[in-house]
Design a protein around this motif. Sequence first.
Motif, PDB file in Angstrom:
ATOM      1  N   GLY A 174      51.701  46.955  52.458  1.00 33.87           N
ATOM      2  CA  GLY A 174      51.811  46.526  53.851  1.00 33.87           C
ATOM      3  C   GLY A 174      51.160  47.455  54.847  1.00 33.87           C
ATOM      4  O   GLY A 174      50.524  46.996  55.803  1.00 33.87           O
ATOM      5  N   LEU A 175      51.298  48.771  54.653  1.00 33.05           N
ATOM      6  CA  LEU A 175      50.737  49.711  55.625  1.00 33.05           C
ATOM      7  C   LEU A 175      49.214  49.626  55.711  1.00 33.05           C
ATOM      8  O   LEU A 175      48.664  49.618  56.821  1.00 33.05           O
ATOM      9  CB  LEU A 175      51.196  51.133  55.305  1.00 33.05           C
ATOM     10  CG  LEU A 175      52.684  51.426  55.576  1.00 33.05           C
ATOM     11  CD1 LEU A 175      53.024  52.863  55.210  1.00 33.05           C
ATOM     12  CD2 LEU A 175      53.030  51.160  57.042  1.00 33.05           C
ATOM     13  N   PRO A 176      48.481  49.568  54.592  1.00 36.27           N
ATOM     14  CA  PRO A 176      47.029  49.381  54.711  1.00 36.27           C
ATOM     15  C   PRO A 176      46.653  48.059  55.386  1.00 36.27           C
ATOM     16  O   PRO A 176      45.681  47.997  56.141  1.00 36.27           O
ATOM     17  CB  PRO A 176      46.550  49.407  53.254  1.00 36.27           C
ATOM     18  CG  PRO A 176      47.580  50.199  52.533  1.00 36.27           C
ATOM     19  CD  PRO A 176      48.876  49.841  53.203  1.00 36.27           C
ATOM     20  N   VAL A 217      40.604  40.883  48.193  1.00 39.66           N
ATOM     21  CA  VAL A 217      41.729  41.638  48.751  1.00 39.66           C
ATOM     22  C   VAL A 217      43.056  41.146  48.192  1.00 39.66           C
ATOM     23  O   VAL A 217      43.898  41.940  47.756  1.00 39.66           O
ATOM     24  CB  VAL A 217      41.725  41.560  50.290  1.00 39.66           C
ATOM     25  CG1 VAL A 217      43.027  42.137  50.866  1.00 39.66           C
ATOM     26  CG2 VAL A 217      40.540  42.327  50.862  1.00 39.66           C
ATOM     27  N   VAL A 218      43.282  39.829  48.174  1.00 41.60           N
ATOM     28  CA  VAL A 218      44.578  39.324  47.689  1.00 41.60           C
ATOM     29  C   VAL A 218      44.718  39.539  46.181  1.00 41.60           C
ATOM     30  O   VAL A 218      45.837  39.743  45.675  1.00 41.60           O
ATOM     31  CB  VAL A 218      44.784  37.837  48.045  1.00 41.60           C
ATOM     32  CG1 VAL A 218      44.823  37.631  49.548  1.00 41.60           C
ATOM     33  CG2 VAL A 218      43.734  36.943  47.417  1.00 41.60           C
ATOM     34  N   LEU A 219      43.598  39.509  45.453  1.00 40.99           N
ATOM     35  CA  LEU A 219      43.658  39.803  44.023  1.00 40.99           C
ATOM     36  C   LEU A 219      44.099  41.244  43.778  1.00 40.99           C
ATOM     37  O   LEU A 219      44.964  41.516  42.935  1.00 40.99           O
ATOM     38  CB  LEU A 219      42.286  39.551  43.389  1.00 40.99           C
ATOM     39  CG  LEU A 219      42.106  39.981  41.924  1.00 40.99           C
ATOM     40  CD1 LEU A 219      43.106  39.261  41.020  1.00 40.99           C
ATOM     41  CD2 LEU A 219      40.678  39.726  41.464  1.00 40.99           C
ATOM     42  N   ARG A 247      47.167  47.185  43.540  1.00 43.47           N
ATOM     43  CA  ARG A 247      46.120  48.206  43.699  1.00 43.47           C
ATOM     44  C   ARG A 247      45.887  48.432  45.186  1.00 43.47           C
ATOM     45  O   ARG A 247      44.887  48.024  45.772  1.00 43.47           O
ATOM     46  CB  ARG A 247      44.844  47.764  42.969  1.00 43.47           C
ATOM     47  CG  ARG A 247      45.076  47.517  41.488  1.00 43.47           C
ATOM     48  CD  ARG A 247      43.867  46.910  40.795  1.00 43.47           C
ATOM     49  NE  ARG A 247      42.765  47.869  40.703  1.00 43.47           N
ATOM     50  CZ  ARG A 247      41.583  47.576  40.146  1.00 43.47           C
ATOM     51  NH1 ARG A 247      41.385  46.366  39.639  1.00 43.47           N
ATOM     52  NH2 ARG A 247      40.629  48.482  40.104  1.00 43.47           N
ATOM     53  N   ALA A 248      46.854  49.122  45.797  1.00 40.54           N
ATOM     54  CA  ALA A 248      46.905  49.229  47.254  1.00 40.54           C
ATOM     55  C   ALA A 248      45.709  49.973  47.835  1.00 40.54           C
ATOM     56  O   ALA A 248      45.147  49.563  48.851  1.00 40.54           O
ATOM     57  CB  ALA A 248      48.203  49.920  47.675  1.00 40.54           C
ATOM     58  N   ARG A 249      45.301  51.062  47.206  1.00 42.21           N
ATOM     59  CA  ARG A 249      44.221  51.867  47.778  1.00 42.21           C
ATOM     60  C   ARG A 249      42.895  51.123  47.786  1.00 42.21           C
ATOM     61  O   ARG A 249      42.153  51.152  48.779  1.00 42.21           O
ATOM     62  CB  ARG A 249      44.080  53.175  46.996  1.00 42.21           C
ATOM     63  CG  ARG A 249      45.255  54.121  47.162  1.00 42.21           C
ATOM     64  CD  ARG A 249      45.034  55.424  46.409  1.00 42.21           C
ATOM     65  NE  ARG A 249      46.175  56.322  46.548  1.00 42.21           N
ATOM     66  CZ  ARG A 249      46.258  57.508  45.977  1.00 42.21           C
ATOM     67  NH1 ARG A 249      45.276  57.951  45.207  1.00 42.21           N
ATOM     68  NH2 ARG A 249      47.330  58.263  46.163  1.00 42.21           N
ATOM     69  N   LEU A 250      42.591  50.456  46.682  1.00 44.33           N
ATOM     70  CA  LEU A 250      41.329  49.726  46.613  1.00 44.33           C
ATOM     71  C   LEU A 250      41.342  48.531  47.559  1.00 44.33           C
ATOM     72  O   LEU A 250      40.336  48.222  48.217  1.00 44.33           O
ATOM     73  CB  LEU A 250      41.063  49.276  45.179  1.00 44.33           C
ATOM     74  CG  LEU A 250      39.641  48.793  44.858  1.00 44.33           C
ATOM     75  CD1 LEU A 250      38.612  49.816  45.273  1.00 44.33           C
ATOM     76  CD2 LEU A 250      39.520  48.467  43.367  1.00 44.33           C
ATOM     77  N   ALA A 251      42.496  47.853  47.648  1.00 48.41           N
ATOM     78  CA  ALA A 251      42.628  46.745  48.595  1.00 48.41           C
ATOM     79  C   ALA A 251      42.427  47.244  50.019  1.00 48.41           C
ATOM     80  O   ALA A 251      41.784  46.584  50.841  1.00 48.41           O
ATOM     81  CB  ALA A 251      43.999  46.082  48.449  1.00 48.41           C
TER      82      ALA A 251
END
Length: 475
Positions: free
Chosen positions: A255-257, A389-391, A397-401
């Motif tokens: 959520g934060l990203p 992004v949704v994948l 995979r929060a950082r890559l998203a």
Amino acid sequence: MNPEEIGLEKPGRAYFAPDDLNDPALTRLIFRLGLPAVAGLSINAVHHTINMVFVGMIGAHEIAAITVVLPILMMIGAIGEGLGVGVATAIGRALGSNSPQRANVTASTFMVLAVPMGIALTAGILVFRRELLGLFGASEAIMPLAEHYLIIVAFSVTLTMLQILSDFIAISEGNTRFSMWTLLGCFALNIILDPIMIFGFGFGLAGAAMATILSQIAAIAAYALYFRKRIGTLHLSARFAAFRADILKPVLSIGLPTTLTSMLSSISFAVLFTYAGFYRGDAGIAGVGIALRVLTLGMLPVIGLSLGGQAVLSFAWGAGKTPRLLAASNLLLLLTSAFCVAYGLGAVLLRYPIAAIFTDDLEIARIAALTIVVTHIPFIFFGMRQILVVLLQAQGRARLAATISIAQNGYFLLPLLFVLPHFLGFEGLLASLFLAPALTALLSAVILFTTLRQLRGDTDLPIATFTNTVSERAS
């Protein structure tokens, strides 16, 4: 005997029951979940577009005023959206790993958190309203109008947070139909109230804000009934709230990203509108604002389809079904990319008639038409970026998203805006609006190719390794 005990549920209740996220008919499931979400968010875009048309009937200053307030509202929506996306992915993975109580606790915890957060945000807006409006490019001519409008909508922040979270929770359990009909009722009411409040009662711009608040109250009432009657599979209750790290961390890491992405969009819009006003005055602000409204009209159906699809992706990842995750991703890529190409090219070809819908001022229309061209040509790649992004979010995979989410309005658009307008003036602003999404599309293509190749590799894992992978994901 209760009819539900023998399987004879009421037709209305059965219609609003969540879809089976494990349905083997994947294509049908994607459409059943995606189309209502598309319809709901498209209605949202149409509502905001019609709202601007009504405001445009008052005058150009009113359009400019509502445009400079837009980034502030986007910042509020960003917080709600960030929490909503994080909650939805966590719920989807929990349901996929057969942990319904964990899903209940996650949903309940963040619904409780939304209330104090909304109150605190309202207080902050009221205290710093003039500073915020000045930051987002409000001139002396439009400052009183923008301030009056912002003061009223500030009191709807908590309602906005609750509505967004409720919507994401319903979608995460496969109930996009209820989300769609709630949005439809909310925005239909808003559109009906707009002319009544703006012209009938003579409230002007303030009437548009009041119409929005009244429609939000209606939507929250609908969701309160939904959760109280347990129409969906989740059971929400304040007593389930648990402010533990294992509940908060999975949501906040996603959520934060997402929130940061939207915050950067607001900051970028602040710089954008400041430059537009500097080089073209209020006409520049209004013209660019119209083009971005049209762009949003195209973005929301793609986001809606990805929201419906994200429930499937998160559930499949939680269940350890990599082939299903891969198949759903490919289908979503095909559908969203086809739409983006059609919408982007259509907007470019019809740019002058589209601009004329919003204003009869020739200078504003000319700027809007030119901005539509530079923003809608790269839009044809937006579907690829959104599904990537949704994948990644579904996989946790929060950082890559975050890398992809932040790219366009973060480390591409902002630096471009600080450099190109200095040398090229207003044309530099337009060049920035074109280059940022184009560079993001290139980055997305590289990461998407790598991600899909990794997923295809997962389907070839030995049985023992694959079983271990499934156990790790479920935990």
